[in-house]
Design a protein around this motif. Structure first.
Motif, PDB file in Angstrom:
ATOM      1  N   THR A  34       0.821  -1.201   0.000  1.00  0.00           N
ATOM      2  CA  THR A  34       0.000   0.000   0.000  1.00  0.00           C
ATOM      3  C   THR A  34       0.863   1.263   0.000  1.00  0.00           C
ATOM      4  O   THR A  34       2.060   1.208   0.255  1.00  0.00           O
ATOM      5  CB  THR A  34      -0.916   0.021   1.243  1.00  0.00           C
ATOM      6  OG1 THR A  34      -0.097   0.078   2.415  1.00  0.00           O
ATOM      7  CG2 THR A  34      -1.802  -1.203   1.296  1.00  0.00           C
ATOM      8  N   ILE A  35       0.210   2.376  -0.254  1.00  0.00           N
ATOM      9  CA  ILE A  35       0.877   3.675  -0.188  1.00  0.00           C
ATOM     10  C   ILE A  35       0.602   4.274   1.187  1.00  0.00           C
ATOM     11  O   ILE A  35      -0.547   4.347   1.631  1.00  0.00           O
ATOM     12  CB  ILE A  35       0.355   4.626  -1.284  1.00  0.00           C
ATOM     13  CG1 ILE A  35       0.723   4.096  -2.661  1.00  0.00           C
ATOM     14  CG2 ILE A  35       0.900   6.039  -1.077  1.00  0.00           C
ATOM     15  CD1 ILE A  35       2.203   4.078  -2.968  1.00  0.00           C
ATOM     16  N   ASP A  36       1.668   4.685   1.853  1.00  0.00           N
ATOM     17  CA  ASP A  36       1.576   5.318   3.163  1.00  0.00           C
ATOM     18  C   ASP A  36       1.954   6.786   3.017  1.00  0.00           C
ATOM     19  O   ASP A  36       2.892   7.115   2.283  1.00  0.00           O
ATOM     20  CB  ASP A  36       2.531   4.622   4.141  1.00  0.00           C
ATOM     21  CG  ASP A  36       2.512   5.241   5.517  1.00  0.00           C
ATOM     22  OD1 ASP A  36       1.411   5.375   6.087  1.00  0.00           O
ATOM     23  OD2 ASP A  36       3.591   5.581   6.042  1.00  0.00           O
ATOM     24  N   HIS A  37       1.228   7.641   3.693  1.00  0.00           N
ATOM     25  CA  HIS A  37       1.593   9.054   3.768  1.00  0.00           C
ATOM     26  C   HIS A  37       2.495   9.220   4.986  1.00  0.00           C
ATOM     27  O   HIS A  37       2.056   9.002   6.117  1.00  0.00           O
ATOM     28  CB  HIS A  37       0.347   9.932   3.890  1.00  0.00           C
ATOM     29  CG  HIS A  37      -0.451   9.982   2.637  1.00  0.00           C
ATOM     30  ND1 HIS A  37      -1.345   8.986   2.276  1.00  0.00           N
ATOM     31  CD2 HIS A  37      -0.470  10.891   1.635  1.00  0.00           C
ATOM     32  CE1 HIS A  37      -1.883   9.293   1.112  1.00  0.00           C
ATOM     33  NE2 HIS A  37      -1.370  10.448   0.696  1.00  0.00           N
ATOM     34  N   ILE A  38       3.745   9.571   4.749  1.00  0.00           N
ATOM     35  CA  ILE A  38       4.710   9.714   5.834  1.00  0.00           C
ATOM     36  C   ILE A  38       4.217  10.751   6.839  1.00  0.00           C
ATOM     37  O   ILE A  38       4.185  10.494   8.044  1.00  0.00           O
ATOM     38  CB  ILE A  38       6.099  10.069   5.273  1.00  0.00           C
ATOM     39  CG1 ILE A  38       6.592   8.939   4.356  1.00  0.00           C
ATOM     40  CG2 ILE A  38       7.087  10.333   6.405  1.00  0.00           C
ATOM     41  CD1 ILE A  38       7.760   9.307   3.470  1.00  0.00           C
ATOM     42  N   LEU A  39       3.851  11.923   6.351  1.00  0.00           N
ATOM     43  CA  LEU A  39       3.125  12.890   7.172  1.00  0.00           C
ATOM     44  C   LEU A  39       1.661  12.679   6.801  1.00  0.00           C
ATOM     45  O   LEU A  39       1.248  12.992   5.679  1.00  0.00           O
ATOM     46  CB  LEU A  39       3.554  14.332   6.880  1.00  0.00           C
ATOM     47  CG  LEU A  39       2.788  15.408   7.643  1.00  0.00           C
ATOM     48  CD1 LEU A  39       3.011  15.263   9.158  1.00  0.00           C
ATOM     49  CD2 LEU A  39       3.207  16.799   7.169  1.00  0.00           C
ATOM     50  N   PRO A  40       0.885  12.091   7.699  1.00  0.00           N
ATOM     51  CA  PRO A  40      -0.495  11.740   7.366  1.00  0.00           C
ATOM     52  C   PRO A  40      -1.310  12.933   6.864  1.00  0.00           C
ATOM     53  O   PRO A  40      -1.115  14.068   7.322  1.00  0.00           O
ATOM     54  CB  PRO A  40      -1.050  11.220   8.694  1.00  0.00           C
ATOM     55  CG  PRO A  40       0.163  10.736   9.439  1.00  0.00           C
ATOM     56  CD  PRO A  40       1.247  11.689   9.063  1.00  0.00           C
ATOM     57  N   LYS A  41      -2.190  12.658   5.913  1.00  0.00           N
ATOM     58  CA  LYS A  41      -3.042  13.717   5.367  1.00  0.00           C
ATOM     59  C   LYS A  41      -3.887  14.353   6.462  1.00  0.00           C
ATOM     60  O   LYS A  41      -4.175  15.541   6.404  1.00  0.00           O
ATOM     61  CB  LYS A  41      -3.915  13.164   4.247  1.00  0.00           C
ATOM     62  CG  LYS A  41      -3.125  12.846   2.987  1.00  0.00           C
ATOM     63  CD  LYS A  41      -3.989  12.302   1.882  1.00  0.00           C
ATOM     64  CE  LYS A  41      -4.635  13.466   1.149  1.00  0.00           C
ATOM     65  NZ  LYS A  41      -5.339  13.033  -0.069  1.00  0.00           N
ATOM     66  N   SER A  42      -4.253  13.576   7.478  1.00  0.00           N
ATOM     67  CA  SER A  42      -5.099  14.102   8.550  1.00  0.00           C
ATOM     68  C   SER A  42      -4.415  15.191   9.365  1.00  0.00           C
ATOM     69  O   SER A  42      -5.080  15.930  10.088  1.00  0.00           O
ATOM     70  CB  SER A  42      -5.546  12.964   9.478  1.00  0.00           C
ATOM     71  OG  SER A  42      -4.418  12.382  10.118  1.00  0.00           O
ATOM     72  N   ILE A  43      -3.085  15.291   9.245  1.00  0.00           N
ATOM     73  CA  ILE A  43      -2.375  16.367   9.960  1.00  0.00           C
ATOM     74  C   ILE A  43      -1.552  17.228   8.999  1.00  0.00           C
ATOM     75  O   ILE A  43      -0.522  17.781   9.364  1.00  0.00           O
ATOM     76  CB  ILE A  43      -1.508  15.818  11.119  1.00  0.00           C
ATOM     77  CG1 ILE A  43      -0.520  14.775  10.645  1.00  0.00           C
ATOM     78  CG2 ILE A  43      -2.386  15.262  12.220  1.00  0.00           C
ATOM     79  CD1 ILE A  43       0.442  14.315  11.741  1.00  0.00           C
ATOM     80  N   ASN A  50       7.204  12.918  -2.486  1.00  0.00           N
ATOM     81  CA  ASN A  50       8.180  12.938  -1.387  1.00  0.00           C
ATOM     82  C   ASN A  50       7.545  12.707  -0.023  1.00  0.00           C
ATOM     83  O   ASN A  50       8.262  12.615   0.981  1.00  0.00           O
ATOM     84  CB  ASN A  50       8.962  14.252  -1.403  1.00  0.00           C
ATOM     85  CG  ASN A  50       9.853  14.330  -2.614  1.00  0.00           C
ATOM     86  OD1 ASN A  50      10.551  13.372  -2.949  1.00  0.00           O
ATOM     87  ND2 ASN A  50       9.820  15.455  -3.299  1.00  0.00           N
ATOM     88  N   ASN A  51       6.217  12.608   0.014  1.00  0.00           N
ATOM     89  CA  ASN A  51       5.512  12.282   1.253  1.00  0.00           C
ATOM     90  C   ASN A  51       4.918  10.882   1.201  1.00  0.00           C
ATOM     91  O   ASN A  51       4.187  10.488   2.088  1.00  0.00           O
ATOM     92  CB  ASN A  51       4.395  13.305   1.528  1.00  0.00           C
ATOM     93  CG  ASN A  51       3.779  13.126   2.893  1.00  0.00           C
ATOM     94  OD1 ASN A  51       4.482  12.987   3.890  1.00  0.00           O
ATOM     95  ND2 ASN A  51       2.458  13.102   2.941  1.00  0.00           N
ATOM     96  N   LEU A  52       5.267  10.125   0.179  1.00  0.00           N
ATOM     97  CA  LEU A  52       4.693   8.787   0.018  1.00  0.00           C
ATOM     98  C   LEU A  52       5.745   7.716   0.220  1.00  0.00           C
ATOM     99  O   LEU A  52       6.900   7.864  -0.211  1.00  0.00           O
ATOM    100  CB  LEU A  52       4.089   8.644  -1.387  1.00  0.00           C
ATOM    101  CG  LEU A  52       3.002   9.646  -1.762  1.00  0.00           C
ATOM    102  CD1 LEU A  52       2.549   9.419  -3.190  1.00  0.00           C
ATOM    103  CD2 LEU A  52       1.838   9.599  -0.791  1.00  0.00           C
ATOM    104  N   ALA A  53       5.345   6.652   0.867  1.00  0.00           N
ATOM    105  CA  ALA A  53       6.219   5.498   1.090  1.00  0.00           C
ATOM    106  C   ALA A  53       5.427   4.239   0.759  1.00  0.00           C
ATOM    107  O   ALA A  53       4.207   4.193   0.936  1.00  0.00           O
ATOM    108  CB  ALA A  53       6.695   5.451   2.539  1.00  0.00           C
ATOM    109  N   LEU A  54       6.123   3.225   0.299  1.00  0.00           N
ATOM    110  CA  LEU A  54       5.501   1.927   0.082  1.00  0.00           C
ATOM    111  C   LEU A  54       5.499   1.195   1.415  1.00  0.00           C
ATOM    112  O   LEU A  54       6.516   1.162   2.110  1.00  0.00           O
ATOM    113  CB  LEU A  54       6.279   1.130  -0.970  1.00  0.00           C
ATOM    114  CG  LEU A  54       5.573  -0.099  -1.528  1.00  0.00           C
ATOM    115  CD1 LEU A  54       4.305   0.301  -2.289  1.00  0.00           C
ATOM    116  CD2 LEU A  54       6.501  -0.878  -2.443  1.00  0.00           C
ATOM    117  N   ALA A  55       4.360   0.653   1.778  1.00  0.00           N
ATOM    118  CA  ALA A  55       4.245   0.000   3.083  1.00  0.00           C
ATOM    119  C   ALA A  55       3.357  -1.231   2.988  1.00  0.00           C
ATOM    120  O   ALA A  55       2.388  -1.255   2.228  1.00  0.00           O
ATOM    121  CB  ALA A  55       3.660   0.972   4.114  1.00  0.00           C
TER     122      ALA A  55
END
Length: 148
Positions: A34-43, A50-55
């Motif tokens: 899945t795609i993870d938002h390193i700095l979550p969109k909720s915050i 550059n804010n996306l990571a594979l997880a």
């Protein structure tokens, strides 16, 4: 979340097709990582590459909307590992048998704890048993990852 396929493909390739937190290999999974938002969109995080990571699903769910955790060694708050800012090997090593990830910095230890990278909260140690089998198959740990 709608991430364009081109961006998804870039994130997957950049991550070498493995979870950027626990280094789970995508080909061992029955479904894509899945795609993870390193700095979550909720915050305030964005869909910028550059804010996306594979997880893996497990790490993504445990990351949730956290950006920090508690370093169990110092009991101090520490940022979680950011694969866009640091190399994995700066914060983590594998045990010799390849079944456990050891945090070697406050960031590494807090990330291990927050994301439960070693499946310590489950009694059956599913992750550690799986890693042992993957090592027997020659797929784990990744060659470039340091071991104790």
């Amino acid at each position: 979340m709608t991430i364009p396929k081109k961006v998804l493909d870039l994130v997957r390739e950049r991550a070498n097709y493995r979870c950027e937190y626990c280094h789970y290999l995508e080909f061992l999974s029955t479904s894509p990582l899945t795609i993870d938002h390193i700095l979550p969109k909720s915050i305030g995080g964005t869909d910028d590459i550059n804010n996306l990571a594979l997880a893996c699903r497990r790490c993504n769910e445990r990351h949730y909307n956290f950006v920090s955790g508690i370093d169990p060694q110092t009991q101090q708050e520490a940022s979680l590992f950011n694969p866009r800012l640091s190399q994995w090997s700066e914060h983590f090593v594998w045990t010799v048998d390849g079944t456990k990830i050891i945090g070697i910095t406050a960031i590494g230890r807090a990330t291990c704890e927050r994301l439960d990278l070693n499946d310590e909260r489950r009694n059956d140690r599913f992750i550690q048993r799986s890693r042992s089998l993957w090592k027997q198959g020659g797929w784990h740990p990744p060659e470039e990852d340091p071991c104790l």
